[in-house]
Design a protein around this motif. Structure first.
Motif, PDB file in Angstrom:
ATOM      1  N   GLU A   1      -3.955 -16.265 -11.465  1.00  0.00           N
ATOM      2  CA  GLU A   1      -4.359 -17.026 -10.272  1.00  0.00           C
ATOM      3  C   GLU A   1      -3.746 -16.399  -9.013  1.00  0.00           C
ATOM      4  OE1 GLU A   1      -3.270 -21.049 -11.311  1.00  0.00           O
ATOM      5  OE2 GLU A   1      -4.768 -21.123 -12.915  1.00  0.00           O
ATOM      6  N   GLU A   2      -2.685 -15.613  -9.196  1.00  0.00           N
ATOM      7  CA  GLU A   2      -2.092 -14.830  -8.112  1.00  0.00           C
ATOM      8  C   GLU A   2      -2.719 -13.421  -8.065  1.00  0.00           C
ATOM      9  OE1 GLU A   2       0.509 -15.640  -5.779  1.00  0.00           O
ATOM     10  OE2 GLU A   2      -0.309 -17.582  -6.381  1.00  0.00           O
ATOM     11  N   LEU A   3      -2.898 -12.815  -9.238  1.00  0.00           N
ATOM     12  CA  LEU A   3      -3.496 -11.475  -9.317  1.00  0.00           C
ATOM     13  C   LEU A   3      -4.864 -11.456  -8.645  1.00  0.00           C
ATOM     14  CD1 LEU A   3      -2.679 -10.531 -13.037  1.00  0.00           C
ATOM     15  CD2 LEU A   3      -1.545  -9.663 -10.983  1.00  0.00           C
TER      16      LEU A   3
ATOM     17  N   PRO B   1       1.390  -9.998  -6.929  1.00  0.00           N
ATOM     18  CA  PRO B   1       1.913  -9.563  -8.236  1.00  0.00           C
ATOM     19  C   PRO B   1       1.919 -10.637  -9.329  1.00  0.00           C
ATOM     20  CG  PRO B   1       3.677  -9.633  -6.591  1.00  0.00           C
ATOM     21  CD  PRO B   1       2.401  -9.865  -5.853  1.00  0.00           C
ATOM     22  N   GLY B   2       2.017 -11.911  -8.975  1.00  0.00           N
ATOM     23  CA  GLY B   2       1.943 -12.962  -9.993  1.00  0.00           C
ATOM     24  C   GLY B   2       3.147 -13.024 -10.910  1.00  0.00           C
TER      25      GLY B   2
ATOM     26  N   ARG C   1      -4.550  -0.438 -11.023  1.00  0.00           N
ATOM     27  CA  ARG C   1      -5.141  -1.779 -10.801  1.00  0.00           C
ATOM     28  C   ARG C   1      -5.555  -1.945  -9.335  1.00  0.00           C
ATOM     29  NH1 ARG C   1      -4.594  -5.526 -14.803  1.00  0.00           N
ATOM     30  NH2 ARG C   1      -4.755  -7.269 -13.370  1.00  0.00           N
ATOM     31  N   CYS C   2      -6.192  -0.897  -8.828  1.00  0.00           N
ATOM     32  CA  CYS C   2      -6.659  -0.899  -7.442  1.00  0.00           C
ATOM     33  C   CYS C   2      -7.553  -2.112  -7.181  1.00  0.00           C
ATOM     34  CB  CYS C   2      -7.408   0.411  -7.222  1.00  0.00           C
ATOM     35  SG  CYS C   2      -8.232   0.514  -5.670  1.00  0.00           S
ATOM     36  N   VAL C   3      -8.426  -2.396  -8.125  1.00  0.00           N
ATOM     37  CA  VAL C   3      -9.230  -3.625  -8.094  1.00  0.00           C
ATOM     38  C   VAL C   3      -9.150  -4.243  -9.486  1.00  0.00           C
ATOM     39  CG1 VAL C   3     -11.532  -4.617  -7.857  1.00  0.00           C
ATOM     40  CG2 VAL C   3     -10.851  -2.743  -6.360  1.00  0.00           C
ATOM     41  N   SER C   4      -8.635  -5.456  -9.584  1.00  0.00           N
ATOM     42  CA  SER C   4      -8.507  -6.085 -10.902  1.00  0.00           C
ATOM     43  C   SER C   4      -9.683  -7.022 -11.168  1.00  0.00           C
ATOM     44  CB  SER C   4      -7.197  -6.866 -10.996  1.00  0.00           C
ATOM     45  OG  SER C   4      -7.268  -8.046 -10.220  1.00  0.00           O
TER      46      SER C   4
ATOM     47  N   GLU D   1      -9.435 -10.232  -9.417  1.00  0.00           N
ATOM     48  CA  GLU D   1      -9.923 -10.228  -8.030  1.00  0.00           C
ATOM     49  C   GLU D   1     -11.442 -10.301  -7.980  1.00  0.00           C
ATOM     50  OE1 GLU D   1      -7.627  -6.600  -7.069  1.00  0.00           O
ATOM     51  OE2 GLU D   1      -7.068  -7.664  -5.238  1.00  0.00           O
ATOM     52  N   ILE D   2     -12.091  -9.594  -8.922  1.00  0.00           N
ATOM     53  CA  ILE D   2     -13.563  -9.650  -9.000  1.00  0.00           C
ATOM     54  C   ILE D   2     -14.008 -11.098  -9.189  1.00  0.00           C
ATOM     55  CG2 ILE D   2     -15.570  -9.054 -10.434  1.00  0.00           C
ATOM     56  CD1 ILE D   2     -14.796  -6.519  -9.202  1.00  0.00           C
ATOM     57  N   ARG D   3     -13.349 -11.795 -10.104  1.00  0.00           N
ATOM     58  CA  ARG D   3     -13.694 -13.195 -10.359  1.00  0.00           C
ATOM     59  C   ARG D   3     -13.456 -14.053  -9.121  1.00  0.00           C
ATOM     60  NH1 ARG D   3     -11.246 -14.500 -16.376  1.00  0.00           N
ATOM     61  NH2 ARG D   3     -12.616 -13.103 -17.522  1.00  0.00           N
TER      62      ARG D   3
END
Lengths: 93, 119
Positions: free
Chosen positions: A45-47, A52-53, B46-49, B52-54
């Motif tokens: 939910e932070e990522l 960094p979460g 992890r430039c784009v995770s 983040e997409i979600r």
């Protein structure tokens, strides 16, 4: 040391948290049983916002009775649904 | 029992879902390519995770979310995130789309999200 152990009864909280959350609406306020501890992970939910979460949060697999989740459920009474839930969404029940 | 104040439009577990489409639709090249780019960006520090997409497609607003297919949502989210991170501006992506379409004698209507035979 994880807060919950397999067999513990837990209740899913409604944190009223807007934005990206990792809890489906249909389990909020429901009571289930911890099936296992799945490890501890950076908080997704932070990522989701590029943060960094950390520190890592305990993740549990919890099972819920289907007839507890769905009032009109007509399947066998021992049918369950299993779902992974992060520690901050749970309270002892 | 109090009604939770927030239910995202994507959070549809337990709601009537309508009929399930059971016809096969093979992957289009652009779907494979955009997914490969997404995976590469995730692998690279992890430039784009995926988290983040979600988050991105949960913030589109329901009309756009419901309009787009699965890979279109991901491509749209990727565009949004790369712009947000200052890596690739959205305008660059749209300009490149225009150039590719023009090379095929087509025109993109970005507002309507359609491609037509253009002049």
């Amino acid at each position: 040391m994880p807060r919950f152990q397999p067999g513990d009864t837990v209740r899913v909280l409604d944190l009223g948290k807007p934005g990206h959350v990792r809890i489906p609406f249909f389990v909020r306020h429901k009571t289930g049983v911890v099936e296992r501890h799945c490890g501890a992970y950076a908080n997704p939910e932070e990522l989701g916002y590029g943060r960094p979460g950390l520190p890592p949060i305990d993740l549990y697999r919890v099972h819920f009775r289907q007839d507890h989740l769905w009032p009109d459920y007509t399947g066998p009474a021992n049918d369950t649904l299993e779902i992974e839930v992060y520690d901050h969404w749970l309270a002892p029940a | 029992m109090s009604e939770p104040p927030f239910r995202g439009y994507h959070d549809i577990g337990g709601l009537p879902g309508g009929p399930i489409q059971q016809d096969e639709h093979p992957f289009a090249d652009w779907q494979k390519l955009s997914e490969a780019i997404r995976g590469a960006l995730e692998q690279k520090d992890r430039c784009v995770s995926l988290d983040e997409i979600r988050r991105a497609f949960e913030s589109f607003g329901e009309p756009l979310y419901e309009t787009l297919g699965f890979y279109e949502r991901r491509a749209e989210a990727l565009t949004l995130l790369l712009d947000e991170k200052g890596l690739v501006e959205r305008a660059e992506v749209l300009a490149r789309m225009d150039a590719l379409a023009a090379g095929r004698g087509q025109r993109v209507d970005h507002a309507a999200k359609t491609v037509s035979a253009g002049q």
